[in-house]
Scaffold this motif. Structure first.
Motif, PDB file in Angstrom:
ATOM      1  N   ALA A  69     -35.892 -17.822  24.533  1.00 31.95           N
ATOM      2  CA  ALA A  69     -37.014 -17.566  23.229  1.00 31.95           C
ATOM      3  C   ALA A  69     -36.404 -16.884  22.296  1.00 31.95           C
ATOM      4  N   LEU A  70     -35.509 -15.988  22.585  1.00 36.45           N
ATOM      5  CA  LEU A  70     -35.012 -15.110  21.713  1.00 36.45           C
ATOM      6  C   LEU A  70     -33.849 -15.831  20.725  1.00 36.45           C
ATOM      7  N   CYS A  71     -33.116 -16.954  21.582  1.00 34.67           N
ATOM      8  CA  CYS A  71     -32.225 -17.388  20.609  1.00 34.67           C
ATOM      9  C   CYS A  71     -32.968 -18.774  19.891  1.00 34.67           C
ATOM     10  N   GLU A  72     -33.996 -19.224  20.347  1.00 37.27           N
ATOM     11  CA  GLU A  72     -34.863 -20.151  19.598  1.00 37.27           C
ATOM     12  C   GLU A  72     -35.445 -19.463  18.349  1.00 37.27           C
ATOM     13  N   ALA A  73     -35.903 -18.239  18.510  1.00 40.17           N
ATOM     14  CA  ALA A  73     -36.655 -17.521  17.157  1.00 40.17           C
ATOM     15  C   ALA A  73     -35.513 -17.322  16.244  1.00 40.17           C
ATOM     16  N   LEU A  74     -34.232 -16.850  16.921  1.00 39.23           N
ATOM     17  CA  LEU A  74     -33.015 -16.179  16.000  1.00 39.23           C
ATOM     18  C   LEU A  74     -32.297 -17.423  15.613  1.00 39.23           C
ATOM     19  N   ASP A  75     -32.368 -18.686  16.202  1.00 38.60           N
ATOM     20  CA  ASP A  75     -31.436 -19.785  15.649  1.00 38.60           C
ATOM     21  C   ASP A  75     -30.311 -19.270  15.833  1.00 38.60           C
ATOM     22  N   VAL A 108     -28.230  -6.848  15.061  1.00 35.72           N
ATOM     23  CA  VAL A 108     -27.286  -7.648  14.279  1.00 35.72           C
ATOM     24  C   VAL A 108     -28.032  -9.028  13.780  1.00 35.72           C
ATOM     25  N   MET A 109     -28.450  -9.968  14.620  1.00 39.53           N
ATOM     26  CA  MET A 109     -29.101 -10.810  14.181  1.00 39.53           C
ATOM     27  C   MET A 109     -30.488 -10.672  13.641  1.00 39.53           C
ATOM     28  N   LEU A 110     -31.196  -9.701  13.999  1.00 40.10           N
ATOM     29  CA  LEU A 110     -32.297  -9.354  13.038  1.00 40.10           C
ATOM     30  C   LEU A 110     -31.843  -9.001  11.724  1.00 40.10           C
ATOM     31  N   ALA A 111     -30.836  -8.464  11.266  1.00 40.13           N
ATOM     32  CA  ALA A 111     -30.489  -8.100   9.898  1.00 40.13           C
ATOM     33  C   ALA A 111     -29.941  -9.524   9.394  1.00 40.13           C
ATOM     34  N   ARG A 112     -29.383 -10.370  10.045  1.00 33.94           N
ATOM     35  CA  ARG A 112     -28.749 -11.517   9.369  1.00 33.94           C
ATOM     36  C   ARG A 112     -29.971 -12.183   9.163  1.00 33.94           C
ATOM     37  N   ARG A 113     -30.997 -12.160   9.811  1.00 31.63           N
ATOM     38  CA  ARG A 113     -32.216 -13.315   9.708  1.00 31.63           C
ATOM     39  C   ARG A 113     -33.137 -12.616   8.870  1.00 31.63           C
ATOM     40  N   LYS A 114     -33.075 -11.392   8.369  1.00 35.84           N
ATOM     41  CA  LYS A 114     -34.013 -10.612   7.610  1.00 35.84           C
ATOM     42  C   LYS A 114     -35.389 -10.504   8.197  1.00 35.84           C
ATOM     43  N   MET A 115     -35.313 -10.179   9.571  1.00 36.06           N
ATOM     44  CA  MET A 115     -36.642 -10.202  10.361  1.00 36.06           C
ATOM     45  C   MET A 115     -36.827  -8.810  10.989  1.00 36.06           C
TER      46      MET A 115
END
Length: 82
Positions: A50-56, A9-16
């Protein structure tokens, strides 16, 4: 498993992409896939940070608890009996 991982879900929101996130976090795409698909038995706090930092985001944006179907059914049965 009652812990649900919402990395996709977060990957989609961040388009990553998974590959980009894995590179930013410093883990292999295969290990990220294991975590993302809910097959991991544990996650280190350093990896979560690290995941939280990368995905803000916050840890609660990536992980959530859901009652298992059996647990939900027994709660309903208990409520019906009362």
């Amino acid at each position: 498993m009652p812990i649900v991982v919402d990395i996709d879900v977060m990957l989609a929101r961040r388009k990553m992409s998974v590959g980009e996130l894995a590179e930013r976090v410093g883990i292999t795409p295969a290990n990220l896939a294991v975590l993302k698909n809910g097959r991991a038995k544990a996650v280190r706090f350093a990896t979560l940070a690290a995941l939280c930092e990368a995905l803000d985001c916050q840890p609660g944006d990536l992980l959530r608890w859901e009652a298992e179907a059996e647990d939900a059914a027994s709660v309903e049965a208990d409520a019906t009996v009362r």
